[in-house]
Write a protein that holds these residues in place. Sequence first.
Motif, PDB file in Angstrom:
ATOM      1  N   TRP A  14       0.827  -1.211   0.000  1.00  0.00           N
ATOM      2  CA  TRP A  14       0.000   0.000   0.000  1.00  0.00           C
ATOM      3  C   TRP A  14       0.859   1.257   0.000  1.00  0.00           C
ATOM      4  O   TRP A  14       0.504   2.256  -0.628  1.00  0.00           O
ATOM      5  N   GLY A  18      -0.181   2.566  -3.347  1.00  0.00           N
ATOM      6  CA  GLY A  18      -1.472   3.060  -2.880  1.00  0.00           C
ATOM      7  C   GLY A  18      -2.209   3.948  -3.866  1.00  0.00           C
ATOM      8  O   GLY A  18      -3.440   3.910  -3.943  1.00  0.00           O
ATOM      9  N   GLN A  19      -1.475   4.704  -4.657  1.00  0.00           N
ATOM     10  CA  GLN A  19      -2.130   5.597  -5.623  1.00  0.00           C
ATOM     11  C   GLN A  19      -2.873   4.834  -6.711  1.00  0.00           C
ATOM     12  O   GLN A  19      -3.727   5.400  -7.392  1.00  0.00           O
ATOM     13  N   TYR A  20      -2.572   3.551  -6.876  1.00  0.00           N
ATOM     14  CA  TYR A  20      -3.212   2.734  -7.904  1.00  0.00           C
ATOM     15  C   TYR A  20      -4.351   1.873  -7.333  1.00  0.00           C
ATOM     16  O   TYR A  20      -4.997   1.151  -8.078  1.00  0.00           O
ATOM     17  N   SER A  22      -7.692   1.075  -4.411  1.00  0.00           N
ATOM     18  CA  SER A  22      -8.772   1.562  -3.559  1.00  0.00           C
ATOM     19  C   SER A  22      -9.534   0.344  -3.048  1.00  0.00           C
ATOM     20  O   SER A  22      -9.281  -0.777  -3.471  1.00  0.00           O
TER      21      SER A  22
END
Length: 150
Positions: A14, A18-20, A22
């Motif tokens: 993460w 994490g930006q990729y 959800s």
Amino acid sequence: MSGNKYEVALDETWELFGQYMSGAHAGLCCVISSESLSEAAEKALDSSLAALGYGHDACTFVVPGDLDQQALFVLIEGLDPICIVAADGKSAALLGQAYHLAVPSGKATRPLGRTAVSFLDFESLLKTPQDKQIAWALLKKLPRFGDKRS
């Protein structure tokens, strides 16, 4: 360092990617799509996984964006999901490249022992009741969570 090695790897994943991602932090199912899925598609997948015994909020959603195949492999292995869903043809192709195997649309495959299914376009299958049944038939190829036969 706290937690076990799986929690450490998950947290690091993460941190790195994490930006990729959800959805569920420790999702049992990794859903890959070339573009963000609609709220309706995410809810449909969540409900389908719940019906298969995974509970609600079992999906970690991944939109690889500019990630290459090696980075996607590291991301998925860091998440360590039980199963994988490729929501469209582009994400299925990238998944296949990452694991060096064919990921045929409409069928199940087994990257490193996990069951994976892929769609040409999951979103488009939510438009009619008949198409929803086609999507559900493919999702039922994922193992039932807690089923000792899987």
